[in-house]
Design a protein around this motif. Structure first.
Motif, PDB file in Angstrom:
ATOM      1  N   GLU A 124       0.820 -23.758 -30.199  1.00 50.26           N
ATOM      2  CA  GLU A 124       1.459 -25.395 -29.848  1.00 50.26           C
ATOM      3  C   GLU A 124      -0.450 -26.064 -29.513  1.00 50.26           C
ATOM      4  OE1 GLU A 124       4.219 -27.779 -26.666  1.00 50.26           O
ATOM      5  OE2 GLU A 124       4.259 -25.774 -26.479  1.00 50.26           O
ATOM      6  N   GLY A 125       0.085 -27.605 -30.406  1.00 48.28           N
ATOM      7  CA  GLY A 125      -1.676 -28.139 -30.425  1.00 48.28           C
ATOM      8  C   GLY A 125      -2.388 -28.445 -31.152  1.00 48.28           C
ATOM      9  N   GLN A 126      -2.415 -26.841 -31.997  1.00 46.33           N
ATOM     10  CA  GLN A 126      -3.358 -26.526 -32.648  1.00 46.33           C
ATOM     11  C   GLN A 126      -2.773 -26.582 -34.286  1.00 46.33           C
ATOM     12  OE1 GLN A 126      -5.586 -22.766 -32.509  1.00 46.33           O
ATOM     13  NE2 GLN A 126      -6.292 -22.947 -34.462  1.00 46.33           N
ATOM     14  N   HIS A 127      -1.282 -26.390 -34.328  1.00 39.91           N
ATOM     15  CA  HIS A 127      -0.990 -26.635 -35.631  1.00 39.91           C
ATOM     16  C   HIS A 127       0.725 -27.087 -35.554  1.00 39.91           C
ATOM     17  CE1 HIS A 127      -2.367 -22.573 -35.956  1.00 39.91           C
ATOM     18  NE2 HIS A 127      -2.950 -22.978 -36.346  1.00 39.91           N
ATOM     19  N   GLY A 128       0.717 -28.065 -36.744  1.00 36.07           N
ATOM     20  CA  GLY A 128       2.017 -29.109 -36.312  1.00 36.07           C
ATOM     21  C   GLY A 128       1.542 -30.387 -35.838  1.00 36.07           C
ATOM     22  N   GLY A 129       1.881 -31.629 -35.965  1.00 38.15           N
ATOM     23  CA  GLY A 129       1.607 -33.129 -34.842  1.00 38.15           C
ATOM     24  C   GLY A 129       1.547 -33.990 -36.035  1.00 38.15           C
ATOM     25  N   ILE A 130       0.785 -34.841 -36.046  1.00 42.72           N
ATOM     26  CA  ILE A 130       0.812 -35.823 -36.505  1.00 42.72           C
ATOM     27  C   ILE A 130       0.172 -35.944 -38.040  1.00 42.72           C
ATOM     28  CG2 ILE A 130      -0.043 -38.769 -37.149  1.00 42.72           C
ATOM     29  CD1 ILE A 130       1.280 -38.764 -34.151  1.00 42.72           C
ATOM     30  N   PHE A 187       1.107 -35.926 -42.026  1.00 43.30           N
ATOM     31  CA  PHE A 187      -0.935 -37.331 -42.697  1.00 43.30           C
ATOM     32  C   PHE A 187      -1.022 -36.226 -44.157  1.00 43.30           C
ATOM     33  CE2 PHE A 187      -3.714 -39.326 -43.863  1.00 43.30           C
ATOM     34  CZ  PHE A 187      -4.211 -40.208 -44.014  1.00 43.30           C
ATOM     35  N   TYR A 188      -0.578 -35.824 -43.792  1.00 41.23           N
ATOM     36  CA  TYR A 188      -1.186 -34.424 -44.911  1.00 41.23           C
ATOM     37  C   TYR A 188      -0.523 -35.082 -46.422  1.00 41.23           C
ATOM     38  CZ  TYR A 188      -6.298 -32.797 -44.138  1.00 41.23           C
ATOM     39  OH  TYR A 188      -7.336 -33.020 -43.048  1.00 41.23           O
ATOM     40  N   VAL A 189       0.748 -34.504 -45.712  1.00 38.70           N
ATOM     41  CA  VAL A 189       2.802 -34.522 -46.729  1.00 38.70           C
ATOM     42  C   VAL A 189       2.755 -35.738 -47.075  1.00 38.70           C
ATOM     43  CG1 VAL A 189       5.061 -34.350 -46.261  1.00 38.70           C
ATOM     44  CG2 VAL A 189       3.240 -32.668 -44.707  1.00 38.70           C
ATOM     45  N   HIS A 229       8.755 -29.597 -44.771  1.00 42.46           N
ATOM     46  CA  HIS A 229       7.386 -29.176 -44.126  1.00 42.46           C
ATOM     47  C   HIS A 229       6.972 -30.601 -43.268  1.00 42.46           C
ATOM     48  CE1 HIS A 229       4.078 -27.148 -44.337  1.00 42.46           C
ATOM     49  NE2 HIS A 229       3.448 -28.192 -44.948  1.00 42.46           N
ATOM     50  N   GLY A 230       7.257 -31.750 -43.801  1.00 41.44           N
ATOM     51  CA  GLY A 230       6.737 -32.681 -42.907  1.00 41.44           C
ATOM     52  C   GLY A 230       7.230 -32.719 -41.621  1.00 41.44           C
ATOM     53  N   ALA A 231       9.206 -32.686 -41.828  1.00 43.91           N
ATOM     54  CA  ALA A 231       9.870 -33.102 -40.428  1.00 43.91           C
ATOM     55  C   ALA A 231       9.422 -31.856 -39.253  1.00 43.91           C
ATOM     56  CB  ALA A 231      11.172 -32.462 -40.821  1.00 43.91           C
ATOM     57  N   GLU A 232       9.410 -30.400 -39.794  1.00 39.51           N
ATOM     58  CA  GLU A 232       9.331 -29.500 -39.469  1.00 39.51           C
ATOM     59  C   GLU A 232       7.358 -29.162 -38.123  1.00 39.51           C
ATOM     60  OE1 GLU A 232       8.568 -26.271 -42.212  1.00 39.51           O
ATOM     61  OE2 GLU A 232      10.799 -26.610 -42.605  1.00 39.51           O
ATOM     62  N   GLN A 233       6.739 -30.441 -38.282  1.00 40.00           N
ATOM     63  CA  GLN A 233       4.951 -30.379 -37.656  1.00 40.00           C
ATOM     64  C   GLN A 233       5.410 -30.890 -36.143  1.00 40.00           C
ATOM     65  OE1 GLN A 233       3.155 -28.998 -39.048  1.00 40.00           O
ATOM     66  NE2 GLN A 233       4.598 -28.533 -41.305  1.00 40.00           N
ATOM     67  N   VAL A 290      -4.285 -27.063 -39.819  1.00 37.32           N
ATOM     68  CA  VAL A 290      -3.190 -27.414 -38.980  1.00 37.32           C
ATOM     69  C   VAL A 290      -1.217 -27.489 -39.197  1.00 37.32           C
ATOM     70  CG1 VAL A 290      -5.107 -29.004 -38.591  1.00 37.32           C
ATOM     71  CG2 VAL A 290      -3.053 -29.702 -40.381  1.00 37.32           C
ATOM     72  N   TYR A 291      -0.905 -26.669 -40.406  1.00 36.07           N
ATOM     73  CA  TYR A 291       0.454 -26.848 -40.940  1.00 36.07           C
ATOM     74  C   TYR A 291       0.274 -25.948 -40.075  1.00 36.07           C
ATOM     75  CZ  TYR A 291       0.087 -29.617 -45.313  1.00 36.07           C
ATOM     76  OH  TYR A 291      -0.555 -30.311 -46.007  1.00 36.07           O
ATOM     77  N   ARG A 292       2.155 -26.078 -39.353  1.00 36.48           N
ATOM     78  CA  ARG A 292       2.813 -24.826 -38.668  1.00 36.48           C
ATOM     79  C   ARG A 292       4.341 -24.760 -40.036  1.00 36.48           C
ATOM     80  NH1 ARG A 292       6.284 -26.361 -33.540  1.00 36.48           N
ATOM     81  NH2 ARG A 292       7.831 -27.948 -34.224  1.00 36.48           N
ATOM     82  N   ILE A 293       4.109 -23.594 -40.056  1.00 38.73           N
ATOM     83  CA  ILE A 293       5.403 -23.251 -41.145  1.00 38.73           C
ATOM     84  C   ILE A 293       5.983 -22.501 -40.820  1.00 38.73           C
ATOM     85  CG2 ILE A 293       5.362 -22.013 -43.792  1.00 38.73           C
ATOM     86  CD1 ILE A 293       2.167 -22.523 -43.770  1.00 38.73           C
TER      87      ILE A 293
END
Length: 592
Positions: free
Chosen positions: A23-29, A33-35, A169-173, A240-243
């Protein structure tokens, strides 16, 4: 609150190295943005061809207008329907991350095949005689037709996989444990449609101009380059993705519950009445046995089961007379959720049937009209630039002006609910078809008055009239598509989110297929009761397209009334801490 409501995120999300997401390292805006940037490139690659494909098929492959429209409708329908396959594979076996990379590679292969065909004269039909304008051109056939359809449907397979994996994939971030995270996710879907419009803007202006003025091999080449660039751009966000980890086949769960419920229902007359505990364990699914007078023994799962769709509760009965599936309360409740959102999916098919006209008859209408603005000649396939620009303005306005205002008025988290947003899109589609019918009537009146009914020369009426129906349909698309994706992702069980989100694209697919079916039915019926079908011939001026649009307007109106009945009876899933329906099931079982 029970500890079972606190499911560890690390057990559900990993990074690209398959280690627990932090948390804080993976996912987020940043990850989202990449997606979004990749979606701009992907939609550019897709729409650069799809928006103009009907003219390529008619002018260069020599298919008739109705055949060209049906080929485009079937191609786009297949592409969107295959999103279900992409979503299913992402949920069951792979991840959204892997499915995107595989699908982008497949789409690139298809685009390269189309590029080679457009560049190689021997792979295209013979050029029509320029001296005899009434001569019928030979359609593409044999090996040339095979190359065309292999390329098209490889593109369709790739597009389907991307559509089924990239939005979830984007919503999961975004963190769904907080109101802020859920608001960010809702904004993501809104900006996802905005990025669709950005890619479409380049596609229907620059790419279409290249196709019409320089050559189709260059148009297909631009699409190939766009999808090629999107792959390394997507990979740049890997750190930075969380999968979301795949959780097994959602189709298997659905089938298992349905089959178990049907079998138990069929044998219910010979079974004893079950005794269900009124005080179930908060952490396990208990089973209670009963034998009476030598009758068959049965075991009934007990627990906190919802009363909706009570037929499915029979799947929890375990009998000794025949083998049954091991079904849990959580699985039954998940299937109930899927069945309850399915009517919303059905209700949006007619709207997408209307949207199918943007790529077929509407483009052909524009091609018969004056497409110049001052000294600039606008390609007919560039007409969607009007709804695209409108979406690009309306999407940020909706997110930053309309929704905050609605939240202050309604005092709710969403401001405008998902179903309300979809309903607005359905209503706008009715208006669009009415406007389309009136515009077509005006176009044909001009052709008749100027004695140009049998001419292939442009009519003395500006194509900007057709832009009116595009504006209504573009607005309908913004409201409905973003609303559908957010609704299906939010309401679906955690293990089925990619597949459920793909229902948004499957609705588009069914709309395109329905458009083809309606054209065939209308031609069959009108050909039976009159001398000539409404939508057959090589000259659009002889079509009764305005009658077809009025028919779609009536069907859309009836569909809207049915949707209102479904939407009124639908109950949103109550949220426990984070809005996840998986956690909701556990919380219900815990008595929370």
């Amino acid at each position: 609150m029970d500890e079972e409501c606190q499911i560890s995120k690390s057990s559900r999300y990993v990074n690209w190295r398959n280690k627990p997401a932090i948390e804080g390292q993976h996912g987020g805006i940043l990850a989202a943005f990449y997606v979004l940037f990749v979606e701009v490139l992907e939609n550019l690659a897709y729409l650069a061809n799809a928006s103009n494909l009907v003219l390529y098929l008619s002018k260069f492959m020599h298919f008739s207008p109705s055949s060209s429209s049906n080929i485009v409708s079937n191609f786009m329908g297949t592409a969107f329907l295959l999103a279900l396959l992409g979503g299913f594979l992402a949920d069951a076996f792979f991840t959204t991350y892997c499915i995107y990379l595989i699908s982008a590679t497949i789409e690139l292969m298809g685009l390269l095949i189309l590029t080679v065909q457009a560049h190689t004269r021997s792979l295209e039909p013979e050029i029509c005689s320029s001296t005899n304008r009434n001569a019928k051109c030979q359609e593409a056939e044999g090996g040339k037709e095979a190359v065309l359809f292999i390329g098209l449907y490889l593109v369709a397979l790739g597009v389907g996989g991307i559509k089924g994996s990239l939005p979830p994939h984007g919503a999961e971030q975004f963190d769904e444990d907080t109101i802020h995270g859920r608001k960010q996710r809702s904004s993501f879907f809104n900006y996802y449609v905005f990025c669709l419009a950005c890619g479409a803007l380049v596609a229907v202006t620059f790419a279409v101009w290249i196709e019409d003025n320089i050559g189709w091999q260059w148009g297909f080449g631009i699409s190939s380059l766009a999808i090629l660039i999107s792959i390394p751009m997507f990979l740049l966000g890997s750190t930075v993705y969380r999968i979301k980890l795949p959780t097994g086949s959602p189709i298997t769960t659905i089938c298992k519950v349905l089959v178990a419920a049907i079998l138990n229902s069929c044998f219910s007359r010979n079974a004893t009445n079950a005794v269900v505990s009124t005080h179930p364990s908060p952490t396990s699914n208990l089973r209670e046995n009963k034998e009476e007078d030598g009758k068959a023994k049965e075991e009934v799962t007990v627990g906190n089961i919802t009363e909706d769709l009570r037929f499915l509760n029979k799947a929890l009965i375990k009998r000794s007379t025949f083998p049954t599936f091991e079904v849990t309360i959580k699985q039954v409740e998940e299937v109930k959720i899927v069945l309850k959102i399915f009517p919303v999916f059905i209700s949006t098919i007619m709207l997408n049937c209307c949207l199918a006209q943007l790529s077929t008859f509407s483009v052909q209408q524009s091609a018969t009209m004056n497409t110049t603005i001052g000294s600039l000649r606008v390609p007919p396939a560039s007409l969607p630039v009007f709804p695209v620009l409108f979406i690009m303005v309306l999407a940020p306005m909706y997110n930053h002006v309309i929704i905050p205002f609605a939240r202050r008025i309604t005092k709710t988290e969403m401001g405008i609910t998902h179903l309300q947003r979809i309903g607005i899109g359905l209503f706008l589609s009715i208006m669009a078809m009415a406007v389309a019918a009136l515009v077509e009537k005006k176009r044909k009146r001009v052709a008749y008055q100027d004695a140009l009914m049998n001419s292939k020369e442009p009519l003395p009426i500006t194509f900007l009239w057709v832009s009116l129906q595009y504006l209504f349909l573009g607005s309908a698309d913004l409201f409905s598509l973003a609303g559908m994706m957010d609704f299906f992702f939010t309401e679906a069980p955690f293990s089925m989110r990619s597949l459920a989100t793909s229902l948004s694209w499957a609705s588009l697919a069914m709309g395109y297929y329905l458009s083809s079916v309606l054209v065939s039915i209308v031609n069959h019926v009108t050909g039976t009761f009159s001398h000539k079908p409404w939508l057959i011939g090589s000259n659009l001026n002889h079509y009764h397209l305005e009658r077809f649009y009025w028919l779609m307007c009536v069907l859309s109106g009836l569909n809207f009334l049915v949707y209102l009945l479904w939407a009124k009876s639908y109950k949103y899933g109550s949220k426990c801490t984070n809005g996840s329906n998986e956690i909701q099931m556990l919380c219900k079982s815990s008595g929370v």
